[in-house]
Design a protein around this motif. Structure first.
Motif, PDB file in Angstrom:
ATOM      1  N   THR A  46       0.832  -1.201   0.000  1.00  0.00           N
ATOM      2  CA  THR A  46       0.000   0.000   0.000  1.00  0.00           C
ATOM      3  C   THR A  46       0.866   1.250   0.000  1.00  0.00           C
ATOM      4  O   THR A  46       0.597   2.194  -0.739  1.00  0.00           O
ATOM      5  N   THR A  47       1.922   1.244   0.786  1.00  0.00           N
ATOM      6  CA  THR A  47       2.832   2.387   0.833  1.00  0.00           C
ATOM      7  C   THR A  47       3.524   2.576  -0.506  1.00  0.00           C
ATOM      8  O   THR A  47       3.594   3.697  -1.018  1.00  0.00           O
ATOM      9  N   LEU A  48       4.019   1.489  -1.078  1.00  0.00           N
ATOM     10  CA  LEU A  48       4.658   1.563  -2.395  1.00  0.00           C
ATOM     11  C   LEU A  48       3.684   2.047  -3.453  1.00  0.00           C
ATOM     12  O   LEU A  48       4.018   2.895  -4.281  1.00  0.00           O
ATOM     13  N   ALA A 101       9.294   1.034 -12.933  1.00  0.00           N
ATOM     14  CA  ALA A 101       9.244  -0.404 -12.628  1.00  0.00           C
ATOM     15  C   ALA A 101      10.650  -0.946 -12.390  1.00  0.00           C
ATOM     16  O   ALA A 101      10.874  -1.726 -11.459  1.00  0.00           O
ATOM     17  N   GLU A 102      11.589  -0.542 -13.223  1.00  0.00           N
ATOM     18  CA  GLU A 102      12.972  -0.979 -13.051  1.00  0.00           C
ATOM     19  C   GLU A 102      13.554  -0.458 -11.736  1.00  0.00           C
ATOM     20  O   GLU A 102      14.244  -1.185 -11.032  1.00  0.00           O
ATOM     21  N   GLU A 103      13.269   0.802 -11.422  1.00  0.00           N
ATOM     22  CA  GLU A 103      13.764   1.389 -10.172  1.00  0.00           C
ATOM     23  C   GLU A 103      13.191   0.681  -8.949  1.00  0.00           C
ATOM     24  O   GLU A 103      13.885   0.449  -7.960  1.00  0.00           O
ATOM     25  N   LYS A 148       5.990  -4.210 -14.709  1.00  0.00           N
ATOM     26  CA  LYS A 148       5.188  -3.120 -15.254  1.00  0.00           C
ATOM     27  C   LYS A 148       3.700  -3.420 -15.103  1.00  0.00           C
ATOM     28  O   LYS A 148       2.915  -2.501 -14.843  1.00  0.00           O
ATOM     29  N   ALA A 149       3.319  -4.675 -15.250  1.00  0.00           N
ATOM     30  CA  ALA A 149       1.906  -5.051 -15.145  1.00  0.00           C
ATOM     31  C   ALA A 149       1.331  -4.677 -13.783  1.00  0.00           C
ATOM     32  O   ALA A 149       0.180  -4.249 -13.682  1.00  0.00           O
ATOM     33  N   THR A 150       2.123  -4.830 -12.739  1.00  0.00           N
ATOM     34  CA  THR A 150       1.674  -4.454 -11.393  1.00  0.00           C
ATOM     35  C   THR A 150       1.393  -2.962 -11.328  1.00  0.00           C
ATOM     36  O   THR A 150       0.352  -2.529 -10.821  1.00  0.00           O
TER      37      THR A 150
END
Length: 54
Positions: free
Chosen positions: A8-10, A30-32, A37-39
Motif C-alpha cells: 500500500t505504501t509503495l 518499474a525498473e527502479e 510493469k503489469a503491477t
C-alpha cells in the motif's frame, strides 16, 4: 510490517509520482522499484476506478 502495508505504501508513493508532470515512464519506475510493469499498470487502473466511484 506486513506485506499488505508495504504494498500500500509503495502503491501510494508510485501513484503520487506518476501524477507529477514530467515523471519518468512506467518502465523506468518499474525498473527502479523492482516491480513488474503489469503491477504498476494495474495500480493505475485500480486508482482510476476508485476515483470514478467517489
Amino acid at each position: 510490517m506486513s506485506r499488505k502495508i508495504i504494498n500500500t505504501t509503495l502503491r501510494d508513493s508510485f501513484l503520487e509520482r506518476v501524477k507529477k508532470p514530467g515523471c519518468p515512464s512506467v518502465k523506468t519506475i518499474a525498473e527502479e522499484m523492482g516491480l513488474p510493469k503489469a503491477t504498476l499498470y494495474s495500480w493505475i487502473v485500480a486508482a482510476r476506478g476508485r476515483s470514478r466511484e467517489t
